[in-house]
Scaffold this motif. Structure first.
Motif, short mmCIF file in Angstrom:
data_model
loop_
_atom_site.label_atom_id
_atom_site.label_comp_id
_atom_site.label_asym_id
_atom_site.label_seq_id
_atom_site.Cartn_x
_atom_site.Cartn_y
_atom_site.Cartn_z
N ARG A 108 -17.68 29.27 13.12
CA ARG A 108 -18.30 29.18 14.46
C ARG A 108 -18.67 30.56 14.97
NH1 ARG A 108 -14.00 25.17 15.39
NH2 ARG A 108 -14.94 23.09 15.31
N ALA A 109 -17.81 31.56 14.68
CA ALA A 109 -18.09 32.93 15.12
C ALA A 109 -19.35 33.48 14.46
CB ALA A 109 -16.90 33.83 14.80
N GLN A 110 -19.73 32.90 13.31
CA GLN A 110 -20.96 33.32 12.63
C GLN A 110 -22.18 32.54 13.13
OE1 GLN A 110 -20.49 33.14 8.34
NE2 GLN A 110 -18.36 33.83 8.47
N GLY A 111 -21.96 31.68 14.12
CA GLY A 111 -23.06 30.91 14.67
C GLY A 111 -23.31 29.59 13.98
N ARG A 112 -22.41 29.19 13.07
CA ARG A 112 -22.55 27.92 12.38
C ARG A 112 -22.04 26.77 13.26
NH1 ARG A 112 -25.77 28.44 7.81
NH2 ARG A 112 -25.44 30.51 6.95
N THR A 113 -22.60 25.60 13.05
CA THR A 113 -22.14 24.41 13.76
C THR A 113 -21.09 23.71 12.89
OG1 THR A 113 -24.26 24.10 14.85
CG2 THR A 113 -22.80 22.20 14.76
N LEU A 169 4.20 15.49 11.41
CA LEU A 169 2.85 14.97 11.61
C LEU A 169 1.98 15.27 10.40
CD1 LEU A 169 0.92 13.79 13.94
CD2 LEU A 169 0.10 16.15 14.08
N ARG A 170 1.28 14.25 9.92
CA ARG A 170 0.26 14.44 8.88
C ARG A 170 -1.09 14.20 9.53
NH1 ARG A 170 -3.13 11.75 5.36
NH2 ARG A 170 -3.30 12.63 3.24
N LEU A 171 -1.90 15.26 9.55
CA LEU A 171 -3.23 15.22 10.16
C LEU A 171 -4.27 15.45 9.08
CD1 LEU A 171 -5.27 15.31 12.53
CD2 LEU A 171 -4.67 17.73 12.81
N GLU A 172 -5.11 14.44 8.85
CA GLU A 172 -6.15 14.54 7.82
C GLU A 172 -7.51 14.61 8.50
OE1 GLU A 172 -7.65 12.29 3.71
OE2 GLU A 172 -6.17 11.34 5.02
N ARG A 173 -8.29 15.65 8.14
CA ARG A 173 -9.60 15.85 8.77
C ARG A 173 -10.66 16.19 7.73
NH1 ARG A 173 -7.55 20.54 12.58
NH2 ARG A 173 -6.18 20.73 10.76
N ILE A 174 -11.91 15.95 8.11
CA ILE A 174 -13.07 16.37 7.31
C ILE A 174 -13.92 17.28 8.19
CG2 ILE A 174 -15.10 15.63 6.02
CD1 ILE A 174 -13.80 12.86 5.80
N ARG A 175 -14.35 18.41 7.64
CA ARG A 175 -15.21 19.34 8.38
C ARG A 175 -16.63 19.30 7.80
NH1 ARG A 175 -11.70 21.56 12.44
NH2 ARG A 175 -9.80 22.34 11.46
N ALA A 176 -17.59 19.28 8.70
CA ALA A 176 -18.99 19.42 8.29
C ALA A 176 -19.51 20.73 8.86
CB ALA A 176 -19.82 18.25 8.81
N VAL A 177 -20.24 21.47 8.03
CA VAL A 177 -20.84 22.74 8.45
C VAL A 177 -22.35 22.58 8.46
CG1 VAL A 177 -21.07 25.20 7.93
CG2 VAL A 177 -18.91 24.03 7.45
N ASP A 178 -22.94 22.80 9.63
CA ASP A 178 -24.39 22.62 9.80
C ASP A 178 -24.83 21.23 9.32
OD1 ASP A 178 -24.44 25.17 10.79
OD2 ASP A 178 -25.18 26.09 8.94
N GLY A 179 -23.97 20.23 9.60
CA GLY A 179 -24.33 18.85 9.29
C GLY A 179 -24.00 18.39 7.88
N ARG A 180 -23.46 19.27 7.03
CA ARG A 180 -23.14 18.89 5.66
C ARG A 180 -21.64 18.98 5.42
NH1 ARG A 180 -26.87 22.24 1.61
NH2 ARG A 180 -25.49 21.13 0.16
N LEU A 232 -11.22 39.41 4.89
CA LEU A 232 -11.84 38.31 4.17
C LEU A 232 -12.65 37.47 5.15
CD1 LEU A 232 -8.83 37.13 1.97
CD2 LEU A 232 -10.70 38.62 1.29
N SER A 233 -13.80 36.99 4.72
CA SER A 233 -14.59 36.11 5.57
C SER A 233 -15.27 35.07 4.69
CB SER A 233 -15.63 36.91 6.36
OG SER A 233 -16.52 37.57 5.48
N TRP A 234 -15.62 33.95 5.32
CA TRP A 234 -16.33 32.87 4.62
C TRP A 234 -17.83 33.00 4.83
CZ3 TRP A 234 -14.14 29.56 1.28
CH2 TRP A 234 -12.74 29.43 1.30
N ASN A 235 -18.56 32.77 3.75
CA ASN A 235 -20.03 32.76 3.84
C ASN A 235 -20.55 31.39 3.45
OD1 ASN A 235 -20.28 35.48 4.59
ND2 ASN A 235 -20.17 36.14 2.45
N VAL A 236 -21.61 30.95 4.12
CA VAL A 236 -22.23 29.66 3.80
C VAL A 236 -23.46 29.91 2.95
CG1 VAL A 236 -23.31 27.59 4.74
CG2 VAL A 236 -21.41 28.67 5.97
N SER A 237 -23.57 29.16 1.86
CA SER A 237 -24.75 29.28 1.00
C SER A 237 -25.52 27.97 1.02
CB SER A 237 -24.35 29.61 -0.44
OG SER A 237 -23.43 28.65 -0.93
#
Length: 256
Positions: free
Chosen positions: A97-102, A132-143, A250-255
C-alpha cells in the motif's frame, strides 16, 4: 542508578542515565503501551532523583516518541498503535500500500480452535492450548497474490475473534483491542512450487513458483503475538534487498 563515563571518561548527565533506565523499562514491558507512569514526585522519590532531573529525562523520552505527556493527566507510555506503525515492522500488505498498490483482503475463515503442534511450538503455547486461526486471501491491483493463515494465542484470540478483518488489519486489532504493541518480528522465506490447495485458492497452475513465508511476531514483553504462514505468488511478487554499510532493508516488488 550509577553514573557511567563515556569514551573520553566524562561523566554523563544524570538525566541521560535516568532516561536510558526508563527507556529500558518501557522496551522490556515493565511499563506497557498506554500505561500511565507513576506521578512525577513519587517516581522521582523512588528513583532517588530530583524533579528537575526526572522532567529532563521525560522530555528526552517524549522526543524519542516513547512517552506522551498530557497536561493535567500525567505521563503515559506511547499507545500501542504507534508501535504498530513502525515502518520496519509493517506487513506485506502495508508495504505494498505504501508503494501505491491497491491491496484488498478476503477472509476465508475465522475460528478459535485447538492449536496444531507446529503452531504450539511457534507461539510458545502449552499443549492443548487454543487460539485464533485467521485465513485470508490478498489481491494486489485486483489479482490474487497471497494466501495467508495467521494464528493468535489466547487471551488475545477471544478478544479479536469478531473483528471484521476485511476492514481492520490484524496488528491494528491487537493494538487497539488488546493493548498489544508490536516490538519485533522474525520472518523466513523459501522458494517452492505451489501446493494443490494454495494453487486452487490463488488460481495458479500446478508447479507455479511461490514463496512460502513464516513470520513470528512478538510484543514488547517478548511474548509471541502472531504466527503467520503465507503462500505468495512468485510470478507476481519479488523481494528486493538493499544492502548498506550499516544495515539491510527488504521490500516487495510487483511484477506484471
Amino acid at each position: 542508578m550509577k553514573d557511567v563515563g563515556g569514551v573520553s571518561g566524562a561523566v554523563r548527565p544524570k538525566y541521560k542515565i535516568l532516561q536510558d533506565e526508563l527507556s529500558d523499562r518501557i522496551r522490556s514491558g515493565v511499563y506497557r503501551p498506554g500505561q500511565a507512569l507513576p506521578p512525577q514526585r513519587k517516581l522521582a522519590a523512588s528513583l532517588d532523583v530530583t524533579l528537575m532531573t526526572l522532567r529532563q529525562a521525560l522530555r528526552g523520552l517524549s522526543d524519542q516518541g516513547l512517552v506522551v505527556q498530557q497536561p493535567g493527566r500525567g505521563t503515559f507510555v506511547t499507545p500501542p498503535l504507534a508501535a504498530y506503525q513502525v515502518a520496519s515492522l509493517r506487513s506485506l500488505a502495508d508495504e505494498l500500500r505504501a508503494q501505491g498498490r491497491t491491496v484488498t483482503t478476503q477472509v476465508v475463515s475465522v475460528q478459535v480452535r485447538v492449536l496444531p503442534a507446529k503452531v504450539v511450538e511457534n507461539l510458545a503455547a502449552g499443549s492443548g492450548a487454543r487460539g485464533l486461526r485467521l485465513e485470508r486471501i490478498r489481491a494486489v491491483d485486483g489479482r490474487l497474490a497471497v494466501h495467508q493463515v495467521s494464528w493468535v494465542p489466547e487471551p488475545f484470540a477471544s478478544v479479536i475473534r469478531h473483528v471484521d478483518f476485511e476492514v481492520t488489519p490484524l496488528y491494528q486489532a491487537l493494538a487497539e483491542l488488546c493493548g498489544a504493541a508490536i516490538a519485533s518480528a522474525a520472518e523466513s522465506f523459501r522458494p517452492e512450487k505451489v501446493t494443490p490447495r494454495a494453487g486452487e485458492i490463488l488460481r495458479l497452475p500446478a508447479g507455479s513458483p511461490v514463496f512460502a513465508s513464516e513470520r513470528v511476531t512478538k510484543g514488547v514483553d517478548s511474548a509471541v503475538l502472531v504466527y503467520d504462514q503465507a503462500t505468495i505468488d512468485g510470478s507476481r511478487l519479488s523481494i528486493r534487498a538493499e544492502r548498506l554499510a550499516h544495515s539491510i532493508s527488504l521490500s516487495w516488488n510487483v511484477s506484471g
